[in-house]
Design a protein around this motif. Structure first.
Motif, PDB file in Angstrom:
ATOM      1  N   LEU A  77     -52.108  24.396  28.545  1.00 27.96           N
ATOM      2  CA  LEU A  77     -51.739  23.877  29.856  1.00 27.96           C
ATOM      3  C   LEU A  77     -50.682  22.779  29.738  1.00 27.96           C
ATOM      4  N   LEU A  78     -50.909  21.812  28.841  1.00 29.93           N
ATOM      5  CA  LEU A  78     -49.987  20.687  28.704  1.00 29.93           C
ATOM      6  C   LEU A  78     -48.658  21.135  28.096  1.00 29.93           C
ATOM      7  N   GLU A  79     -48.765  21.839  27.008  1.00 28.94           N
ATOM      8  CA  GLU A  79     -47.532  22.229  26.320  1.00 28.94           C
ATOM      9  C   GLU A  79     -46.702  23.207  27.165  1.00 28.94           C
ATOM     10  N   GLY A  80     -47.363  23.920  28.056  1.00 26.13           N
ATOM     11  CA  GLY A  80     -46.622  24.856  28.883  1.00 26.13           C
ATOM     12  C   GLY A  80     -46.009  24.232  30.117  1.00 26.13           C
ATOM     13  N   SER A  81     -46.564  23.079  30.545  1.00 29.69           N
ATOM     14  CA  SER A  81     -46.095  22.482  31.793  1.00 29.69           C
ATOM     15  C   SER A  81     -45.216  21.255  31.586  1.00 29.69           C
ATOM     16  N   VAL A  82     -45.267  20.590  30.417  1.00 24.20           N
ATOM     17  CA  VAL A  82     -44.463  19.392  30.132  1.00 24.20           C
ATOM     18  C   VAL A  82     -43.427  19.759  29.069  1.00 24.20           C
ATOM     19  N   GLY A  83     -42.182  19.754  29.465  1.00 23.81           N
ATOM     20  CA  GLY A  83     -41.136  20.140  28.534  1.00 23.81           C
ATOM     21  C   GLY A  83     -40.639  18.956  27.711  1.00 23.81           C
ATOM     22  N   PRO A  84     -39.724  19.221  26.776  1.00 23.82           N
ATOM     23  CA  PRO A  84     -39.146  18.158  25.941  1.00 23.82           C
ATOM     24  C   PRO A  84     -38.420  17.125  26.798  1.00 23.82           C
ATOM     25  N   GLU A  85     -38.478  15.834  26.355  1.00 21.67           N
ATOM     26  CA  GLU A  85     -37.875  14.737  27.110  1.00 21.67           C
ATOM     27  C   GLU A  85     -37.334  13.682  26.143  1.00 21.67           C
ATOM     28  N   TRP A  86     -36.357  12.905  26.652  1.00 18.95           N
ATOM     29  CA  TRP A  86     -35.954  11.663  25.975  1.00 18.95           C
ATOM     30  C   TRP A  86     -36.824  10.545  26.544  1.00 18.95           C
ATOM     31  N   ILE A  87     -37.535   9.822  25.663  1.00 19.29           N
ATOM     32  CA  ILE A  87     -38.488   8.792  26.106  1.00 19.29           C
ATOM     33  C   ILE A  87     -38.119   7.468  25.435  1.00 19.29           C
ATOM     34  N   LYS A  88     -38.067   6.396  26.251  1.00 20.74           N
ATOM     35  CA  LYS A  88     -37.701   5.074  25.757  1.00 20.74           C
ATOM     36  C   LYS A  88     -38.949   4.190  25.660  1.00 20.74           C
ATOM     37  N   GLY A  89     -39.062   3.470  24.550  1.00 15.05           N
ATOM     38  CA  GLY A  89     -40.201   2.564  24.386  1.00 15.05           C
ATOM     39  C   GLY A  89     -40.064   1.704  23.128  1.00 15.05           C
ATOM     40  N   GLU A  90     -41.075   0.908  22.875  1.00 15.36           N
ATOM     41  CA  GLU A  90     -41.080  -0.022  21.728  1.00 15.36           C
ATOM     42  C   GLU A  90     -42.062   0.469  20.682  1.00 15.36           C
ATOM     43  N   VAL A 115     -36.622   8.316  21.953  1.00 12.72           N
ATOM     44  CA  VAL A 115     -37.099   9.443  21.150  1.00 12.72           C
ATOM     45  C   VAL A 115     -36.981  10.728  21.982  1.00 12.72           C
ATOM     46  N   TYR A 116     -36.550  11.786  21.295  1.00 12.96           N
ATOM     47  CA  TYR A 116     -36.532  13.112  21.933  1.00 12.96           C
ATOM     48  C   TYR A 116     -37.623  13.945  21.281  1.00 12.96           C
ATOM     49  N   GLY A 117     -38.522  14.542  22.119  1.00 12.90           N
ATOM     50  CA  GLY A 117     -39.591  15.347  21.563  1.00 12.90           C
ATOM     51  C   GLY A 117     -40.359  16.058  22.639  1.00 12.90           C
ATOM     52  N   GLU A 118     -41.349  16.833  22.169  1.00 13.98           N
ATOM     53  CA  GLU A 118     -42.174  17.566  23.115  1.00 13.98           C
ATOM     54  C   GLU A 118     -43.636  17.206  22.909  1.00 13.98           C
ATOM     55  N   LEU A 119     -44.394  17.423  23.966  1.00 16.46           N
ATOM     56  CA  LEU A 119     -45.809  17.083  23.958  1.00 16.46           C
ATOM     57  C   LEU A 119     -46.585  18.131  23.188  1.00 16.46           C
ATOM     58  N   SER A 120     -47.615  17.651  22.438  1.00 17.98           N
ATOM     59  CA  SER A 120     -48.474  18.567  21.693  1.00 17.98           C
ATOM     60  C   SER A 120     -49.889  18.015  21.716  1.00 17.98           C
ATOM     61  N   VAL A 121     -50.858  18.892  21.576  1.00 15.23           N
ATOM     62  CA  VAL A 121     -52.267  18.502  21.503  1.00 15.23           C
ATOM     63  C   VAL A 121     -52.752  18.759  20.076  1.00 15.23           C
ATOM     64  N   TYR A 122     -53.289  17.707  19.435  1.00 10.32           N
ATOM     65  CA  TYR A 122     -53.840  17.823  18.080  1.00 10.32           C
ATOM     66  C   TYR A 122     -55.323  18.170  18.231  1.00 10.32           C
ATOM     67  N   GLU A 123     -55.619  19.450  18.059  1.00 10.76           N
ATOM     68  CA  GLU A 123     -56.935  19.968  18.386  1.00 10.76           C
ATOM     69  C   GLU A 123     -58.084  19.330  17.600  1.00 10.76           C
ATOM     70  N   PRO A 124     -57.967  19.050  16.272  1.00  7.27           N
ATOM     71  CA  PRO A 124     -59.117  18.460  15.549  1.00  7.27           C
ATOM     72  C   PRO A 124     -59.604  17.146  16.146  1.00  7.27           C
ATOM     73  N   HIS A 125     -58.697  16.368  16.727  1.00  5.55           N
ATOM     74  CA  HIS A 125     -59.090  15.094  17.341  1.00  5.55           C
ATOM     75  C   HIS A 125     -59.120  15.172  18.850  1.00  5.55           C
ATOM     76  N   GLY A 126     -58.693  16.238  19.411  1.00  5.79           N
ATOM     77  CA  GLY A 126     -58.706  16.408  20.848  1.00  5.79           C
ATOM     78  C   GLY A 126     -57.823  15.405  21.566  1.00  5.79           C
ATOM     79  N   ARG A 127     -56.667  15.076  21.038  1.00  2.00           N
ATOM     80  CA  ARG A 127     -55.794  14.094  21.672  1.00  2.00           C
ATOM     81  C   ARG A 127     -54.377  14.653  21.736  1.00  2.00           C
ATOM     82  N   TYR A 128     -53.647  14.145  22.711  1.00  3.08           N
ATOM     83  CA  TYR A 128     -52.264  14.586  22.812  1.00  3.08           C
ATOM     84  C   TYR A 128     -51.371  13.594  22.108  1.00  3.08           C
ATOM     85  N   GLN A 129     -50.196  14.086  21.671  1.00  2.00           N
ATOM     86  CA  GLN A 129     -49.232  13.239  20.987  1.00  2.00           C
ATOM     87  C   GLN A 129     -47.850  13.854  21.166  1.00  2.00           C
TER      88      GLN A 129
END
Length: 453
Positions: free
Chosen positions: A27-40, A87-101
């Motif tokens: 659901l997440l990986e299919g609905s949220v595409g790659p983005e440029w994200i600014k942060g510290e 940073v430029y990247g795409e959203l992913s879910v790390y299944e063993p920990h059940g968290r997105y990154q």
């Protein structure tokens, strides 16, 4: 879930954790595409494999990020905590920990982070106002006995702090003043705790600190109002925030900075151990000096005993006798010398008489001779009078002790015919004659049958 529930709905209608997590991933990986994200960047770590793990955050949220070695090798800037990047990247879910990154494919520098810029701004401002000056620093107490530690009572820092104090034998009183050390209202909590400590009073030292963390986690220790309150504390302060490489505004305004809370505990206990060592050294020195003093007193006592023995009356009399003999010898020598000198002067005087008027000199000497003769005669008469008086007193005493005086008091002397004096009844025998001598004459007596005269 109970067995009755499963029987009612059937196991085919349930879903496993893995299946559910995969649904979220799709659901997440299919609905949220790659983005440029600014942060510290924060919580940054570089694995031995070359992969980079960090968080990208701003004032309201944070996002876990991983950049694999292939993408990380192309970075052309220093990558570390506090750096602001895009940073430029795409959203992913790390299944063993059940968290997105976020899987970062690329990153570019966006200048220094906002928090670092704010930290440098406040640091420069307070420095220019003189809050960091050494003349404002108070010396720590030599051996603090009452310490207030402002920190989170549930953190690891307080446990390490207490453990080190106990291990090093510190025996003072530690008061843990609870305060938040992370979060939006942490700076206010720290200020309230500091105000409470100063209001209660009675403390020798204040420690303010927490364990390590990211710049965002420890940002409350960079609060301007907290720094100003700490700088005017009448009680000496130690700032022990984070790790050795971490710095905060409280480090600069406090009287002493400790790299970690554990280092603060070692600093406090080291001063205590030093004082205890000095006290023990002073005690040993006093004992040694007392023992030396006692030994010296004993030696002096022995010397005085020897001197006292030498100054005993017998010894003094013996010394005086020797001194008298010595003085007598010296006096005799002086008299002999003076007599010789007088004879010489007399001879000279005789020679001088020839040059003087003999009649006048003779008259003067005659007067002196007469005067001396009179003085000698008077002295002889006084001595004769004293001698007569003493002789009369002695004669009276002797007369009172003579046998005649005793006989006059009614006593008699008994003696045998051969003149031997009778002094015991045992010597009397029948028909024996005895001579009784009385004060006015003698008479013969005879012993009767009963043995009595």
């Amino acid at each position: 879930m109970s067995d009755s529930f499963l029987a009612q709905f059937g196991e085919e209608e349930t879903c496993t954790v893995s299946e559910y997590t995969r649904r979220i991933k799709r659901l997440l990986e299919g609905s949220v595409g790659p983005e440029w994200i600014k942060g510290e960047v924060s919580n940054f770590r570089r694995q031995a494999s070359g992969h980079l793990y960090f968080s990208l955050k701003d004032e309201g949220a944070q996002l876990p990020v991983v950049m694999f070695r292939g993408n990380a090798s192309g970075l052309d800037f220093d990558f570390d905590n506090g750096v602001e990047i895009v940073v430029y990247g795409e959203l992913s879910v790390y299944e063993p920990h059940g968290r997105y990154q976020l899987i970062a494919r690329s990153a570019i520098a966006s200048g220094q982070g906002r928090l670092h810029r704010e930290f440098e701004r406040l640091k420069k401002k307070l420095f220019e106002e003189g809050l960091f000056d050494k003349e404002h620093k108070k010396p720590l107490p030599l051996a603090p006995r009452r310490v207030a530690f402002i920190t989170s009572p549930s953190g690891a820092a307080i446990q390490d702090f207490i453990r080190i104090l106990k291990r090093r034998g510190w025996s003072g009183r530690l008061t843990v003043v609870p305060a938040k050390v992370q979060g939006l209202d942490a700076s206010n909590s720290l200020q309230d705790a500091l105000s409470l400590v100063l209001k209660v009073g009675g403390f020798d030292l204040i420690v303010l600190g927490r364990g390590g963390g990211s710049l965002e986690d420890m940002w409350c220790f960079n609060d301007e109002m907290l720094a100003r309150a700490l700088s005017i504390s009448p009680i000496p302060t130690i700032s022990a925030v984070g790790h050795e490489i971490d710095f905060s505004l409280t480090d600069f305004v406090s009287d002493v900075r400790a790299e970690t809370p554990s280092a603060a505990a070692e600093l406090i206990s080291s001063a205590y151990i030093d004082v205890v060592s000095r006290i023990e050294y002073a005690r040993d020195t006093i004992v040694d000096q007392a023992e030396d003093g006692i030994a010296l007193s004993r030696r002096n006592l022995g010397d005085w005993a020897t001197r006292l023995k030498a100054a005993s009356p017998q010894r003094s009399l013996e010394t005086a006798a020797l001194r008298i003999d010595e003085l007598s010898s010296r006096l005799l020598s002086v008299l002999t010398r003076e007599l010789s000198r007088a004879k010489g002067e007399l001879n000279q005087s005789k020679l001088a008489f020839g040059r003087l008027r003999p009649d006048r000199v003779a008259s003067e000497y005659r007067l002196r001779i007469n005067e001396l003769a009179k003085r000698i005669l008077d002295r002889m008469e006084r001595k004769l009078a004293l001698a007569r008086h003493g002789l009369i007193e002695t004669s009276g005493k002797f007369q009172s002790l003579s046998p005649k005086a005793t006989l006059k008091r009614g006593y008699a002397i008994l003696s045998e015919e051969d003149g031997k004096t009778i002094s015991s009844v045992a010597r009397l025998s029948k028909s024996k004659r005895l001579l009784a001598t009385l004060s006015d004459g003698e008479t013969w007596l005879r012993v009767n049958k009963s043995g009595n005269p």
